[in-house]
Structure formats: C-alpha cells, structure tokens
Design an enzyme around this catalytic site. Structure first.
Site, PDB file in Angstrom:
ATOM      1  N   ASP A 147     -31.903   4.390 -39.429  1.00 26.41           N
ATOM      2  CA  ASP A 147     -33.071   4.072 -38.617  1.00 26.41           C
ATOM      3  C   ASP A 147     -34.228   4.908 -39.169  1.00 26.41           C
ATOM      4  O   ASP A 147     -34.014   5.869 -39.916  1.00 26.41           O
ATOM      5  CB  ASP A 147     -32.764   4.418 -37.155  1.00 26.41           C
ATOM      6  N   ASP A 178     -30.822   7.222 -33.606  1.00 30.02           N
ATOM      7  CA  ASP A 178     -31.213   8.205 -32.591  1.00 30.02           C
ATOM      8  C   ASP A 178     -31.297   7.603 -31.197  1.00 30.02           C
ATOM      9  O   ASP A 178     -31.962   8.170 -30.335  1.00 30.02           O
ATOM     10  CB  ASP A 178     -32.566   8.818 -32.951  1.00 30.02           C
ATOM     11  N   ASP A 214     -37.842   5.679 -37.251  1.00 30.31           N
ATOM     12  CA  ASP A 214     -38.535   6.494 -36.247  1.00 30.31           C
ATOM     13  C   ASP A 214     -37.545   7.324 -35.441  1.00 30.31           C
ATOM     14  O   ASP A 214     -36.633   6.785 -34.823  1.00 30.31           O
ATOM     15  CB  ASP A 214     -39.326   5.595 -35.294  1.00 30.31           C
TER      16      ASP A 214
END
Length: 224
Positions: A7, A169, A9
C-alpha cells in the site's frame, strides 16, 4: 516469482499532511476555515479524500453527501498542486524494498489513491523506478478491498498472484489480502498502529528492517 505488494499512503509514506491541507482548502472555500488538524486527524487523512470531507463536514454540523461528491474533485486538484510539500517516506522503507529486490522478490504497489496522483507522488519522491508495478484506485474497474487490484499488481510485477504478500496499514488492506487468499503484514508505526493487532494479520511490522525476514517466513524464499 514471489511478490511483495505495498500500500502507499500510511504504509510506504506519511502523506497525511498534504492530504489534510487539500481538504482544508475545500473547507476554506465553504467558509469553514481549517477544520482538520495535521496532528489529530492523520488517521482520517489516510482513509482518503471523501472520508476527510465527510469527517470535516460532520464536525461542523454541515454534512451533506452532495457536498462531499461536489468537492472531491476540488480536493484532488488541490492535492495534485502540493502533493509532496509535507510527505515523507517512512524510515527504512526503501532500504527494505531494495533488500527484497536483491533477494529476488518482485515488488509493486497497490493503492486506493488515483493512479495518476500515485504516479506523480512516487516520481516526485524519486522512487517510482524502484517498483515494478503500480495499480491505483482507478486502474481497474474495482478497487481494494476487491482482490483483483492486488492480483493485477502482482502480475504486472512479474509474479504469481497466489504467491504474493500485501504490506498495508488498514482493515482495507487486511480484507484485500484475505479475499485474495494471501498473507498480509500490517505496519504499526502509522496513525492507526495500535489498532492493527485486532485485525489479526499474519504479521505486524514495527520497523522496516524486519520486513525481509517476515516475507521469507510467510511466503518462502524468492527462489524457493
């Protein structure tokens, strides 16, 4: 080939400062001032533009779904104009990427940021060439947590989608990996780090130095 897909961001980079500034530009246009705070609202920022607009409007008692949709393109334009003013890569991220590539893994990115913005940010940070693939929110007809963007990122990196691992995240990343039938590693150093254990990923990552070892344990050696 085995692949490791990241991922963007909140995983590879802390982009929250620039995202919040773009959202606040929208709120200023609405006469609300700077509604979001760069320190308090990091977690909200990393959930995406529409989430930031929703939270800000709810906080001021002005929530309207039509306003969210109308100002989302405004937010994206504001963000594109200052995409790397505050954004920083997390410590050790690119060293871990380099170590994985050196070990023979394919490495790519699967993000829910629009592809053109992700491309621009990675180019600006000087790391685009370190990743063999980039699949964004609008690259395909579906986005995470649908598993197909993850599988496509693995394929574009030259790998087998069934022999990949997702580093993320959020619950979106955990659910994406689960839907694809592959393991996930969730980072604990982001704004929502304390919440990651409850999502029961295959592993938690406190520092990037530990990632190559986790990858080898969860999906095997690159040449195995």
């Amino acid at each position: 080939m085995r692949t490791v897909i990241f991922d963007l961001d909140g995983t590879l980079a802390d982009t929250s400062g620039d995202l919040i500034e773009a959202a606040n530009a929208c709120f200023r246009q609405l006469g609300l001032g700077d509604v979001l705070d760069p320190s308090r609202d990091q977690g909200t920022a990393l959930r995406g533009g529409k989430r930031m607009l929703t939270v800000g409007l709810e906080r001021t008692g002005r929530y309207d779904a039509e306003v969210v949709e109308r100002f989302y393109p405004v937010l994206l334009e504001a963000y594109a104009g200052q995409i790397d003013r505050h954004t920083v890569l997390y410590p050790g991220a690119m060293a871990a990427v380099g170590a994985l590539k050196q070990a023979g893994y394919g490495v790519g990115i699967c993000t829910n940021k629009p592809e053109a913005l992700a491309e621009r940010l990675l180019q600006s940070l000087g790391v685009r060439d370190d990743f063999a693939s980039l699949v964004g929110a609008d690259t395909l007809a579906v986005r995470k947590p649908d598993p197909e963007p993850l599988r496509e990122a693995a394929r574009r990196a030259g790998g087998d989608p069934a022999r990949t691992l997702l580093v993320g995240d959020s619950d979106t990343d955990r659910n994406t990996a689960r839907a694809a039938g592959v393991p996930s590693v969730l980072v604990t150093f982001g704004p929502a780090g304390d919440d990651m254990a409850a999502l029961a990923p295959e592993a938690l990552l406190e520092r990037y130095e530990d990632l190559p070892g986790l990858v080898a344990r969860l999906i095997g050696a690159a040449g195995g």
